[in-house]
Design a protein around this motif. Structure first.
Motif, PDB file in Angstrom:
ATOM      1  N   LYS A 136       0.826  -1.198   0.000  1.00  7.34           N
ATOM      2  CA  LYS A 136       0.000   0.000   0.000  1.00  7.34           C
ATOM      3  C   LYS A 136       0.866   1.257   0.000  1.00  7.34           C
ATOM      4  CE  LYS A 136      -3.631  -0.171   2.564  1.00  7.34           C
ATOM      5  NZ  LYS A 136      -4.538  -0.172   3.739  1.00  7.34           N
ATOM      6  N   LEU A 137       1.891   1.260   0.848  1.00  2.00           N
ATOM      7  CA  LEU A 137       2.762   2.437   0.906  1.00  2.00           C
ATOM      8  C   LEU A 137       3.641   2.541  -0.338  1.00  2.00           C
ATOM      9  CD1 LEU A 137       3.903   2.668   4.635  1.00  2.00           C
ATOM     10  CD2 LEU A 137       2.508   4.279   3.362  1.00  2.00           C
ATOM     11  N   MET A 138       4.028   1.401  -0.895  1.00  2.00           N
ATOM     12  CA  MET A 138       4.822   1.457  -2.139  1.00  2.00           C
ATOM     13  C   MET A 138       4.035   2.168  -3.238  1.00  2.00           C
ATOM     14  SD  MET A 138       6.944  -2.034  -2.680  1.00  2.00           S
ATOM     15  CE  MET A 138       7.513  -1.398  -4.257  1.00  2.00           C
ATOM     16  N   LYS A 139       2.755   1.841  -3.363  1.00  2.00           N
ATOM     17  CA  LYS A 139       1.930   2.487  -4.391  1.00  2.00           C
ATOM     18  C   LYS A 139       1.761   3.970  -4.095  1.00  2.00           C
ATOM     19  CE  LYS A 139      -0.688  -1.720  -5.436  1.00  2.00           C
ATOM     20  NZ  LYS A 139      -2.026  -2.361  -5.370  1.00  2.00           N
ATOM     21  N   LYS A 140       1.522   4.279  -2.815  1.00  2.00           N
ATOM     22  CA  LYS A 140       1.300   5.674  -2.457  1.00  2.00           C
ATOM     23  C   LYS A 140       2.551   6.509  -2.672  1.00  2.00           C
ATOM     24  CE  LYS A 140      -0.272   8.679   1.259  1.00  2.00           C
ATOM     25  NZ  LYS A 140      -0.853   8.758   2.616  1.00  2.00           N
ATOM     26  N   LEU A 141       3.700   5.954  -2.322  1.00  2.00           N
ATOM     27  CA  LEU A 141       4.956   6.705  -2.442  1.00  2.00           C
ATOM     28  C   LEU A 141       5.622   6.511  -3.794  1.00  2.00           C
ATOM     29  CD1 LEU A 141       6.415   5.877   1.101  1.00  2.00           C
ATOM     30  CD2 LEU A 141       5.217   7.940   0.399  1.00  2.00           C
ATOM     31  N   LYS A 142       5.016   5.650  -4.637  1.00  2.00           N
ATOM     32  CA  LYS A 142       5.548   5.387  -5.975  1.00  2.00           C
ATOM     33  C   LYS A 142       7.009   4.917  -5.906  1.00  2.00           C
ATOM     34  CE  LYS A 142       2.483   8.876  -7.978  1.00  2.00           C
ATOM     35  NZ  LYS A 142       2.387  10.129  -8.767  1.00  2.00           N
ATOM     36  N   LEU A 143       7.230   3.894  -5.092  1.00  4.10           N
ATOM     37  CA  LEU A 143       8.573   3.356  -4.898  1.00  4.10           C
ATOM     38  C   LEU A 143       8.833   2.212  -5.877  1.00  4.10           C
ATOM     39  CD1 LEU A 143       8.621   3.235  -0.988  1.00  4.10           C
ATOM     40  CD2 LEU A 143       9.639   4.972  -2.451  1.00  4.10           C
ATOM     41  N   ASP A 144      10.073   2.125  -6.304  1.00  2.61           N
ATOM     42  CA  ASP A 144      10.461   1.029  -7.183  1.00  2.61           C
ATOM     43  C   ASP A 144      10.815  -0.225  -6.392  1.00  2.61           C
ATOM     44  OD1 ASP A 144      10.126   2.656  -9.398  1.00  2.61           O
ATOM     45  OD2 ASP A 144      12.195   3.409  -9.284  1.00  2.61           O
ATOM     46  N   SER A 145      11.386  -0.007  -5.202  1.00  2.00           N
ATOM     47  CA  SER A 145      11.816  -1.151  -4.387  1.00  2.00           C
ATOM     48  C   SER A 145      11.213  -1.024  -2.994  1.00  2.00           C
ATOM     49  CB  SER A 145      13.342  -1.188  -4.291  1.00  2.00           C
ATOM     50  OG  SER A 145      13.744  -2.163  -3.347  1.00  2.00           O
ATOM     51  N   PRO A 146      10.788  -2.125  -2.424  1.00  2.00           N
ATOM     52  CA  PRO A 146      10.230  -2.059  -1.067  1.00  2.00           C
ATOM     53  C   PRO A 146      11.303  -1.994   0.024  1.00  2.00           C
ATOM     54  CG  PRO A 146      10.145  -4.311  -1.869  1.00  2.00           C
ATOM     55  CD  PRO A 146      10.667  -3.478  -3.003  1.00  2.00           C
ATOM     56  N   GLU A 147      12.527  -2.261  -0.345  1.00  2.00           N
ATOM     57  CA  GLU A 147      13.588  -2.330   0.662  1.00  2.00           C
ATOM     58  C   GLU A 147      14.093  -0.933   1.009  1.00  2.00           C
ATOM     59  OE1 GLU A 147      14.115  -5.179   2.041  1.00  2.00           O
ATOM     60  OE2 GLU A 147      12.748  -6.122   0.587  1.00  2.00           O
ATOM     61  N   SER A 148      14.254  -0.689   2.289  1.00  2.00           N
ATOM     62  CA  SER A 148      14.787   0.586   2.745  1.00  2.00           C
ATOM     63  C   SER A 148      15.423   0.379   4.114  1.00  2.00           C
ATOM     64  CB  SER A 148      13.686   1.649   2.807  1.00  2.00           C
ATOM     65  OG  SER A 148      14.234   2.912   3.116  1.00  2.00           O
ATOM     66  N   GLU A 149      15.967   1.446   4.676  1.00  2.00           N
ATOM     67  CA  GLU A 149      16.557   1.372   6.005  1.00  2.00           C
ATOM     68  C   GLU A 149      16.468   2.752   6.661  1.00  2.00           C
ATOM     69  OE1 GLU A 149      20.530   0.021   5.491  1.00  2.00           O
ATOM     70  OE2 GLU A 149      21.244   1.907   4.632  1.00  2.00           O
ATOM     71  N   GLU A 150      16.304   2.754   7.976  1.00  2.00           N
ATOM     72  CA  GLU A 150      16.190   4.005   8.721  1.00  2.00           C
ATOM     73  C   GLU A 150      16.834   3.837  10.099  1.00  2.00           C
ATOM     74  OE1 GLU A 150      15.102   6.918   7.950  1.00  2.00           O
ATOM     75  OE2 GLU A 150      14.127   6.545   6.013  1.00  2.00           O
ATOM     76  N   ASP A 151      17.371   4.939  10.593  1.00  2.00           N
ATOM     77  CA  ASP A 151      17.889   4.975  11.961  1.00  2.00           C
ATOM     78  C   ASP A 151      16.713   5.059  12.916  1.00  2.00           C
ATOM     79  OD1 ASP A 151      19.235   5.365  14.339  1.00  2.00           O
ATOM     80  OD2 ASP A 151      20.647   6.822  13.505  1.00  2.00           O
ATOM     81  N   ARG A 152      16.695   4.209  13.949  1.00  2.00           N
ATOM     82  CA  ARG A 152      15.580   4.227  14.904  1.00  2.00           C
ATOM     83  C   ARG A 152      15.923   5.052  16.155  1.00  2.00           C
ATOM     84  NH1 ARG A 152      12.652  -0.014  12.617  1.00  2.00           N
ATOM     85  NH2 ARG A 152      13.535  -0.175  10.520  1.00  2.00           N
ATOM     86  N   TYR A 153      17.123   5.556  16.223  1.00  2.00           N
ATOM     87  CA  TYR A 153      17.551   6.420  17.321  1.00  2.00           C
ATOM     88  C   TYR A 153      17.345   5.771  18.688  1.00  2.00           C
ATOM     89  CZ  TYR A 153      17.803   9.812  13.600  1.00  2.00           C
ATOM     90  OH  TYR A 153      18.127  10.460  12.437  1.00  2.00           O
ATOM     91  N   VAL A 154      17.734   4.519  18.755  1.00  4.66           N
ATOM     92  CA  VAL A 154      17.727   3.827  20.050  1.00  4.66           C
ATOM     93  C   VAL A 154      19.083   4.041  20.704  1.00  4.66           C
ATOM     94  CG1 VAL A 154      16.009   2.127  19.379  1.00  4.66           C
ATOM     95  CG2 VAL A 154      18.414   1.662  18.942  1.00  4.66           C
ATOM     96  N   PRO A 155      19.155   4.002  22.016  1.00  2.00           N
ATOM     97  CA  PRO A 155      20.420   4.325  22.689  1.00  2.00           C
ATOM     98  C   PRO A 155      21.434   3.200  22.592  1.00  2.00           C
ATOM     99  CG  PRO A 155      18.773   3.676  24.291  1.00  2.00           C
ATOM    100  CD  PRO A 155      18.066   3.732  22.969  1.00  2.00           C
ATOM    101  N   ALA A 156      22.706   3.584  22.726  1.00  5.26           N
ATOM    102  CA  ALA A 156      23.759   2.579  22.859  1.00  5.26           C
ATOM    103  C   ALA A 156      23.592   1.876  24.198  1.00  5.26           C
ATOM    104  CB  ALA A 156      25.122   3.248  22.770  1.00  5.26           C
TER     105      ALA A 156
END
Length: 1934
Positions: A1005-1025
């Protein structure tokens, strides 16, 4: 004022004469204190108990000083309770969403982590930011609860946060303006009327979207709580409690109690006690009691007594202010102008014309014709024709059209109808304003945005002072905005004019007004504007283009938040800048809980009466309440703790102390140690007594209660014993006193089954009156409680709904308070339009607490998403003891499956769980959760057990509705899913994703909405060390509290070892949290190489020279170290290194472990063990007990009570040690113990068969101490001096045994002291045995007491005492002493062939009736009580110094005796002769004594520990012998197996464990206690790994260089050379000495050694013993290392000499003929010598350096005194001169006194640098000399005067040695906290440092050198010292 509570004016209580008010008995402060008014909110109707409590709380009329406030809080009183403590900084971040996302993201990523560290490190606070602007689920949008959630969260921040709680970011966008979720009835009528007047457009939509509801108690404005009726002009504002009715001119403000009636002009102000009635001119002033009535000319002053006016027959009593007219039965109270007519029970108040007739409870006001009938809640006002029924509230609730009309979609409602509703409501509100039917303030809610409402609540509604202490605002002005840009609407409010986008003038004006109002309210110090921030066409704003602005914003944000935090923290601590601050906060926390519980309490009179009777009784036992979870025990305890003041009365003498603790709800009430410490500190501080000097909770509470002065009354309430942590054996209840002092009462509550707590209490000798069971409530009371809660929440049910709920309770017969609360939380959400059938079905579905809980869980899932709720609570239930809020949010933020479900329609700026989602869920169940301390954090946990049980089932055993899918689309089981979640938790606590981007996959659903070619991505979650050690050098207890259990559950053993057991940081954290037994349990599930890693079956650790089980090596090392590590966790690293280094080469696992300790250990402890020098695995030593004795451990006893295993060791204190985990169970030091006295003898009845007590005696004072093994404290003390004739008794022997059904204590003293027998239960004297001669032995056997004296053996028979009849015994009366139910009588006496003047040299312990003793003539006597006084003797080579009995082989009736003389050890067999007459002249007396074994060896004692082994000791060495008894009766074969050092000091006692063959316990003079297994097979390689070098004689001198260390003994001619890197002796330098010559001193260099003898012979040698040179210089000599390589300085009496150690050549010298050298220092090339001139007796100091020689004649310096000069030090141009009362810093170059200070007996500690330390008693001050004298600010406070202090040669560190065993290392610039600590295995007799300060070398009493590497990680070059080279530390054993 709290919701649902009515505020009563209580000034009537406090306005009376001060001496009669409750609080004024304690008195307004004579000095200090500020008068104040206090009001209190209490529930309505007022019951007598609540009213009494309200009077007490409201009574004070002054503000206490800090000291007075502390006293109030410590006493448990509630008058001046400080607010609850804030342990979190929780900031609500308010901003519009689309225009501030860059700022919010920047703050989140860059600033918040720094603030989090700041809070944690500086103030140990949690830091949280609540950002509610994104992540709201569709379900939340549908019920329009988003704004309410925001306001709830904002309020939570204001309540909980310390310092800042609100920060807003304001720009040019006004923000979202939501629909109202409900409209009040009054508003509805106005708005509908307004719409009708506008033509009715939108009216149908409005009516279709809002439904009529009557479950609100009153029609009111939810936003500000104001009700206004324009028809009659009445306004009621509940926020301030003011009612204004212009129709009758009455204004009433209950917050201050002032009423003004304009119609008659009466003003009543009870706060000052004045009533003014202008209509008659009467003034009455309550404060002075004066009434003036000008109409009759009478002035009455009540302060002078009663006045009676006979003209009108009225009597006035001024003490109560009542007027009584008996002629008509009327009572008149002038204080409020009320008249009461007793004849008709009617009360009339003429001031307002109101009449109250209690017979019908109707109030009628004739002035306006208003009648109010409270019985039905109906008010009728005929003036306006309105009737209002308060029982039926009216609102209109928003119901989205799509919920009522299936044809309307949710999207249609959101996009089409919702904007129409907005427009409709705004038009109507504006019309109402224009028509003056609604003012702008009231109508604002229909216009303002969420942001403005937040700013209003967070800033503008507060006072300026409060806002400026808690809120900040940052304003951004964006310039050059491109209005044509597609995203311009996100940054500014736009409207279309002539086809062009322009700023919306109306909303722009609203935001400008908001900004200006905020700036004005906060002031420039809290509001900051960032002007001219440039618009960017790449999206309006972005991080790249706004770097400078964002940096400035972040810095200002961080700076200001820190300022507010610091300001609040300092203010918080200003209450008490001492140890009381935390205590007062702790007490206040529990007092607040008591008040909260009291507000809604109802009924329970039976239980309240039971508690009240107990408190009034003379019972000396605790009182116990028990009942199932949720039955109301906590509320009962809370209310009882408040009512106790009324029950006991207030004497006004400050003598009543109430202690409340709701266990498990605060950090200090969770752990037994901190709980007891908190209670004892509170009591000792308030009652002004010295608390007991023990940290053992098992006895501390009892001793504290005993110590309370009898003039104080103390009542202690402890709720929920089951909530205590199990740590410290809390659930054994050993800490709970068995009996209480007469002035103390203790009430506890518990669950009936958890931890067997109730069963343990029932084992005590308490009557049934000491218990009360808490059961469910009666239905009527349950419904009353339900009604009160509804009223408090301004809600109600319809009559039908109320009847349905009541019927449900009757059917279920389950009315526990928890169930009522659960039902309440369900029905409170009901609306009046809900169908009755649906309500019945729902209540039937949830007809038990478990079903209710499931329903609540499922409703949460429906509203917030099944997957999110399931995962949140699954993580919580899978955790160990709970998770913090931050941890929960972090874990979900790493769970991409949940995030994909949450972010169904949009991508957030940060891929984290939105705070609003967790806030909504938490707020829904917050009444059932508790925040408590666990593993270093405030964790969320369920308070009620039912929630835990239901949750474990739902979240551990059941899958969520939305099933989890693996990558292959398969569905795991619930167990597998739990492991998947545990793995996620492990990743989090390992810090796997800290600072890294975590991959994830977009949904289709989000791929269609964001018009993405690939579903794979990565993000920093800002969790502590997640480091093991935090920046503040403390263990990360949160990580270490979770990881071990998770890893073991997942069977990830390698990770477990790497992160926990094999990681020194992790281990240190574990030992700081848990006992060894708990750590052992954690590790018990581990397998290694498919075998269980620990356990008795894995004792063999090597096989054919290879390590078989390396994990077992680690476990055993921990076992040996556990007691020390539990007390000093940071000491674990160096101690484990000393035990494990030998084994590291045999295992990669151990090698990594060792390297890890070297790498990370110095961060925890600056002492590093460089080589294996402690006994480890592979020796007979299996356990090392806590070294808790100071001085000699003189006796031990081993007991096994109730399947537990303890030993009691005694010295000046008694220490009970748990053998199962090594923890100390009890410590006790008699408070009145004489200086030279100590415990002496120990005994117990059947010590290995469930004994109940241990009995101990003291050596000098004849006292008997009875230690309870169930309570772990001293139960009773018997003082033998109280018995006539025994005042000087010295106890020589002790025995405990059963005398029929009485457990008796037998003691006897020296000659003439006699023998005493006591009943252990009653401490009553049973029997006295008078004697003239010394008692050699006594024993009790088979109903007879045997007393052995020289030439006499007396047998005393004890029989049951008869109830009646004459005594027919023939023994003299003086031989018989009868008490209780037994009687003693002498039945036989026999002669003993012993000379009358014999001196006994040794006695054996009595075992099984067998007795033995030795005399000075060399004889050993043996007798058996079973043989009726038969004795035999045998002659040994010399007097025996020790005798004991050994274990006899099964089936033998003989006895084995061991005896030790000066030269030999004997094993003697005693065999009974058959058919032989007893001959008094014979040596045998019917018993043969045969020497079976004899060894020529000197031992202190020899004990047979099994059929195969014997053990003996001499000094500190333990000897193990092998026995062969196969041919028993003949010679026993005996041979020595091994001799080893058991202790560094002489052994004082030994115990043989009869249950574990070959196990031996030993104690020594240094207080150490160790356990050895002499029969354990030990591999030769392991023995080799535990062999240590030592000198033959005691060490007298040490000198150490970087590579080698030299040690010598004055009793030897040899100097031992030790390799510093290995700790081994590498060579011995033998000297040729004369007969009267000895070695005196030594100096060691890396390659050379210089020694001097007592005759002055200097010897220069190489390390390899090559003699270089010998020189003879007469006189006394002192050697010291020089300041150049290989330079040695020799100081003689009249000369000094410098030599080169490499050649033996003299390099310099000076010989004096006119002076004597007293002292010298050689520092940095500067030699200074204190000298005395022979003739003049003048003192001078000669200073020799590169500039030449300088003499400072102290006798001629006018500013200096030479009298009593004690010491000196010289560095550069400065002299330090020490005198008995002062010290002086003197610049000898300028002749100036630089500094002088008075000190009492200062001593000097110098170094080889420019740093010195001056010691004054127990204070140490550091000085550094560098072109001046600088002192470090903070001195060091030593524990004991005997502590030794050393400076390292480089002057950078200070080392303190306590009791010759415990070392602490400090940086000289910071003496507040040690950086190193180490406890030596033995006493250090000598201390030295290597020249470069790399090592400290200690000469131990057992003639070994012990090396420790010094590594301060903050000093350059230190860390390189521990870089591991394998061949530098490994002994290649394997």
């Amino acid at each position: 004022m709290s919701e649902g509570l009515y505020e009563y004016d209580l000034s009537e209580f406090s306005g009376k004469a001060p001496q009669k008010s409750v609080a004024s008995k304690r008195g307004p402060p004579k000095k200090g204190g500020v008068l104040r008014e206090q009001r209190i909110a209490i529930k309505d109707p007022i019951d007598e108990e609540s009213l009494t409590w309200a009077k007490r709380v409201a009574a004070p009329q002054w503000e206490p000083t800090e000291a007075e406030l502390s006293r109030y809080v410590l006493s448990g009183r509630l008058e001046f309770l400080p607010p609850p403590s804030n342990k979190v900084v929780k900031i609500f971040l308010s901003s519009t969403f689309t225009d501030m996302y860059v700022e919010r993201n920047y703050l989140f990523t860059e600033v918040y982590p720094r603030l989090q560290r700041f809070c944690q490190n500086e103030y140990s606070l949690e830091f949280q930011v609540v950002d509610m602007r994104w992540g709201v689920r569709d379900e939340a949008r549908q019920d329009h609860s988003g704004p309410k959630t925001c306001m709830d969260e904002l309020r939570s921040c204001q309540e909980l946060s310390l310092g800042p709680n609100f920060v807003c970011l304001l720009g040019q966008r006004y923000g979202n303006r939501p629909l109202q979720s409900e409209i009040s009835f009054d508003d509805w009528e106005i708005l509908v009327s307004a719409l009708e007047s506008l033509g009715g457009e939108g009216l149908d939509l409005l009516k279709n979207c809002f439904r009529y509801n009557t479950t609100d108690i009153m029609a009111h404005d939810l936003t500000v709580g104001v009700t206004h009726d324009p028809k009659v002009g009445i306004t009621f504002d509940p926020t301030v409690g003011i009612t204004l009715d212009p129709t009758i001119g009455i204004t009433h403000d209950p917050t201050v109690g002032v009423t003004h009636d304009a119609t008659i002009g009466i003003i009543l102000d009870p706060t000052v006690g004045i009533t003014l009635d202008p209509t008659v001119g009467v003034t009455h002033d309550l404060t002075v009691g004066v009434t003036h009535d000008p109409t009759i000319g009478i002035t009455l002053d009540r302060t002078v007594g009663v006045t009676h006016d006979p003209t009108i027959g009225i009597t006035l009593d001024p003490t109560v202010g009542i007027t009584l007219d008996p002629t008509i039965g009327i009572t008149h109270d002038p204080t409020v102008g009320v008249t009461h007519d007793a004849t008709v029970s009617v009360t009339h108040d003429p001031t307002v014309g109101i009449t109250l007739d209690p017979t019908v409870s109707i109030t009628h006001d004739p002035t306006v014709g208003i009648t109010h009938d409270p019985t039905v809640g109906i008010t009728r006002d005929p003036t306006v024709g309105v009737t209002r029924d308060s029982a039926v509230g009216m609102t209109h609730d928003l119901t989205p059209l799509n919920e009522r009309d299936p044809a309307v979609s949710e999207e249609d409602f959101t996009k089409k109808y919702s904007p129409q509703l907005h427009e409709c409501l705004r038009k109507a509100a504006q019309k109402a304003i224009d028509d003056k039917l609604m003012d702008e303030e009231r109508a604002k809610k229909y216009f303002w945005s969420v942001t403005e409402e937040e700013v209003h609540r967070g800033i503008l509604s507060l006072s300026e002072e409060k806002a400026r202490n808690h809120a900040l605002c940052f304003v951004r002005n964006l310039v050059n905005i491109n209005y044509k840009h597609a995203k311009a609407y996100r940054f500014v409010e736009l409207e279309e004019v002539d086809g062009q986008n322009v700023e919306d003038s109306k909303t722009t004006g609203m935001i400008k007004n908001l900004v200006e109002a905020t700036k004005k309210h906060l002031g420039p110090a809290n509001c900051f504007t960032f002007a001219d921030v440039e618009w960017n066409d790449k999206g309006g704003t972005n991080e790249e283009s706004l770097k400078e602005y964002l940096k400035e914003l972040g810095e200002k944000f961080e700076e200001q938040v820190k300022r507010l935090i610091t300001q609040a923290a300092e203010k918080k601590n200003s209450l008490k800048q001492n140890s009381q601050a935390n205590l007062l906060t702790e007490i206040a926390e529990h007092d607040h809980q008591a008040i909260a519980k009291n507000k809604t309490f109802q009924g329970r009179d039976d239980i309240m009466n039971a508690i009240r009777k107990y408190i009034h009784s003379e019972s000396s036992f605790p009182f116990t309440m028990y009942g199932d979870s949720g039955f109301g025990k906590t509320s009962l305890l809370a209310v009882a703790s408040i009512r106790v003041y009324d029950w006991l009365g207030d004497t006004g003498e400050d003598d009543l102390v109430v202690v409340r603790r709701f266990l498990g709800t605060t950090p200090d009430s969770t752990n037994i140690g901190s709980l007891i410490h908190s209670i004892t500190t509170q009591l000792s501080t308030y009652c002004k007594f010295v608390p007991p000097q023990t940290e053992d909770p098992m006895q501390k509470l009892l001793f504290t209660l005993i110590s309370i002065p009898t003039n104080y009354r103390v009542v202690i309430f402890l709720d929920s014993l089951d909530q205590l942590s199990a740590y410290g054996k809390a659930h054994t209840l050993a800490w709970l006193p068995l009996r209480l002092p007469s002035n103390v009462k203790l009430i506890v509550s518990t669950l009936p089954k958890d931890h067997n707590i109730l069963d343990l209490i029932r084992l005590r000798p308490y009557s049934q009156k000491q218990y009360v069971e808490v059961k469910i409530l009666e239905t009527d009371l349950a419904m009353k409680l339900m009604k009160d809660w509804l009223v408090a929440c301004k809600r109600q049910l319809t009559p039908d709904q109320f009847n349905i709920v009541s019927g449900r309770f009757n059917e279920d017969a389950n009315t526990s308070p928890l169930y009522i609360k659960l039902i309440f939380d369900v029905v409170i959400k009901m609306r009046s339009y809900m169908e009755d059938t649906k309500l019945k079905e729902l209540l039937f579905e949830i007809n038990s607490p478990v079903k209710c809980i499931r329903y609540i869980y499922n409703e949460l899932k429906k509203k917030n998403g099944d997957l999110l709720v399931h995962r949140l609570f699954a993580y919580l239930h899978l955790s160990n003891l709970g998770l913090t809020e931050n941890e929960l949010v972090d874990l979900i933020s790493l769970d991409d499956e949940v995030l994909n479900d949450v972010f169904q329609y949009h991508v957030p700026p940060l891929r984290r769980l939105p705070a609003v989602l967790w806030a909504r869920i938490r707020n829904s169940v917050q009444d059932y959760m508790v925040t408590r301390e666990a593993n270093g954090g405030k964790v969320i946990a369920w308070y009620h057990r039912q929630f835990v049980e239901v949750g474990d089932t739902m979240f551990k055993e059941e899958l969520p509705f939305q099933e989890y899918k693996r990558e292959d689309e398969s569905t795991p089981s619930a167990t597998e899913l739990c492991d998947i979640l545990r793995a996620s938790m492990v990743d989090y606590f390992l810090g796997k994703w800290a600072g890294k981007k975590k991959p994830f996959t977009y949904t289709d659903k989000l791929m269609k909405k964001l018009k993405l070619d690939s579903p794979e991505s990565e993000e920093d979650r800002y969790v502590p060390a997640m480091p093991n050690i935090l920046e503040n050098k403390k263990p990360n207890l949160r990580k270490l509290g979770q990881l071990p259990t998770l890893l073991i559950k997942l069977d990830r053993i390698e990770d477990f070892f790497q992160e926990v057991f094999g990681n020194i940081e992790g281990l240190t954290g574990l030992f700081s949290m848990y006992s060894w037994s708990e750590i052992y349990e954690i590790a018990d599930g581990i397998t290694f190489d498919n075998q269980k890693a620990i356990g008795k079956d894995k004792d063999e650790v090597i096989d054919s020279g290879n390590l078989k089980n390396p994990f077992q090596i680690v476990i055993r090392s921990f076992l040996l170290t556990s007691s020390l590590a539990s007390a000093y966790p940071k000491m674990l690293g160096p101690v484990v290194l000393g035990r494990i280094l030998s084994f590291a080469p045999g295992s990669e696992l151990l090698k990594n472990f060792v390297n890890g300790i070297y790498e990370k250990g110095p961060n925890l402890n600056s002492f590093v063990c460089p080589h294996p020098q402690l006994e480890g695995v592979g020796t007979y030593l299996i356990f090392e007990m806590p070294n808790d004795h100071i001085g000699s451990c003189v006796a031990m006893i081993e007991v096994v009570p109730n399947d537990h295993h303890f030993i009691l060791t005694v010295s000046r204190k008694a220490v009970l040690i748990n053998m199962e985990d090594g923890n100390i169970q009890m410590r006790y030091t008699p408070p009145d113990l004489l200086k030279d006295d100590s415990f002496h003898l120990l005994a117990a009845k059947d010590p290995m068969d469930d004994p109940k007590e241990i009995v101990a005696t003291t050596r000098i004072v004849p006292k008997i101490y009875i230690f309870s093994l169930s309570q772990f404290d001293v139960g009773e003390i018997i003082d033998c001096r109280q018995i006539a004739g025994y005042e000087e008794m010295v106890i020589q022997a002790l025995q405990v045994d059963n005398v029929h059904d009485v457990t008796a204590i037998f003691v006897h003293g020296n000659a003439h002291d006699g023998l005493l027998v006591f009943d252990i239960a009653s401490q009553t004297l049973l029997y006295k045995f008078q004697n003239e001669k010394e008692i050699l032995l006594m024993t009790w056997l088979h109903g007879c007491l045997h007393v052995v004296q020289p030439k006499k053996h007396t047998i005393v028979e004890v029989t049951q005492k008869k109830d009646s009849g004459k005594d027919k015994q023939k023994v003299p009366v003086e031989d018989k002493f009868t008490l209780l139910h037994v009687q003693f009588q002498t039945v036989a006496e026999s002669r003993l062939a012993l000379p009358g003047d014999s001196i006994v040299t040794a006695k054996s312990p009595i075992e099984d009736g067998k007795m033995a003793f030795a005399t000075e003539d060399g004889h050993l006597y043996f007798g058996s009580a079973e043989m009726h006084g038969s004795w035999s003797r045998i002659l040994l080579d010399s007097p025996a110094k020790n005798i004991s009995f050994g274990q006899v082989p099964p089936g033998s009736s003989s006895a084995l005796i061991t005896a030790c003389t000066k030269k030999y050890c004997y094993i003697i067999v005693a065999v009974e002769k058959e058919n032989e007459e007893v001959n008094e002249e014979s040596d045998t007396f019917g018993i043969h004594l045969i020497v079976s074994a004899k060894m020529e060896i000197s031992l202190t004692t020899l004990r047979i520990v099994s059929e195969s082994f014997a053990a003996g000791y001499h000094l500190g060495q333990l000897y193990v012998f092998k026995l062969n008894m196969e041919k028993f009766g003949h010679l026993i074969e005996i041979g020595q197996v091994r001799k080893f050092d058991a202790h560094s000091r002489p052994i004082t006692g030994i115990i043989v464990n009869k249950d574990v063959p070959a196990m031996v316990l030993t104690a020594a003079e240094d207080g150490s206690v160790r356990v050895f297994h002499t029969g354990m097979p030990v591999h030769p390689l392991l023995l080799e790994a535990n062999t240590f070098d030592r000198m033959i004689h005691p060490i007298d001198s040490i000198s150490s260089a970087s590579k080698h260390t030299a040690s010598l003994s004055t009793d030897s001619d040899t100097v031992s050379i030790w390799d510093t890197s290995s700790g081994k002796i590498t060579s011995s330098l033998k000297h040729t000495l004369q007969a009267d010559e000895c070695l005196k001193d030594v100096v060691c260099f890396d390659d050379y050694v210089v020694t001097v003898t007592s005759q002055g012979t200097l010897s220069f040698r190489s390390i390899q013993d090559d003699l270089i040179e010998e020189i003879v210089i007469g006189g006394f000599h002192k050697l010291s290392g020089g300041c150049k390589p290989n330079e040695v300085l020799v100081k003689c009496e009249t000369s000094w000499h410098k030599f080169d150690a490499a050649t033996g050549n003299m390099t310099a010298e000076c010989v004096y003929d006119d002076r004597v050298i007293l002292k010298h220092h050689y520092v940095n090339g500067q030699l200074s010598l204190l000298q005395r001139l022979n003739e003049e007796e003048e003192l001078l100091i000669e200073i020799i350096d590169k500039e030449g020689n300088t003499e400072v004649n102290l006798s001629k310096e006018t500013d200096l005194s030479v009298d009593k000069l004690q010491d000196f030090f010289c560095c550069q141009h400065f002299l330090v001169l020490l005198y008995p009362r002062e010290y002086i810093f003197f610049n000898w170059y300028t002749k100036d006194v630089v500094k002088t200070e008075k000190l009492n007996k200062p001593t000097l500690i110098s170094s080889a640098s420019n740093t010195i330390a001056l010691r004054n008693n127990q204070n140490v001050q550091i000085y550094r000399i560098d072109k001046g004298v600088d002192s470090f600010k903070q001195p060091l406070k030593l524990q004991q005067k005997s502590d030794q202090v050393f400076l390292t040669p480089d002057g950078d560190h200070l080392v303190v040695m306590e009791q010759k065993k415990m070392m602490f290392m400090y940086r000289v610039e910071n003496l507040s906290e040690p950086i190193g600590q180490y406890s030596l295995y033995g006493e250090a007799e000598k201390v030295a440092f290597t020249h470069d300060s790399t090592y400290i070398v200690l000469g131990i009493a057992d003639r070994r050198l012990f090396f420790l590497l010094l590594c301060d990680v903050q000093k350059e070059g230190h860390y390189e010292r521990v870089k591991v080279r394998e061949n530098a530390w490994v002994l290649h054993v394997f």
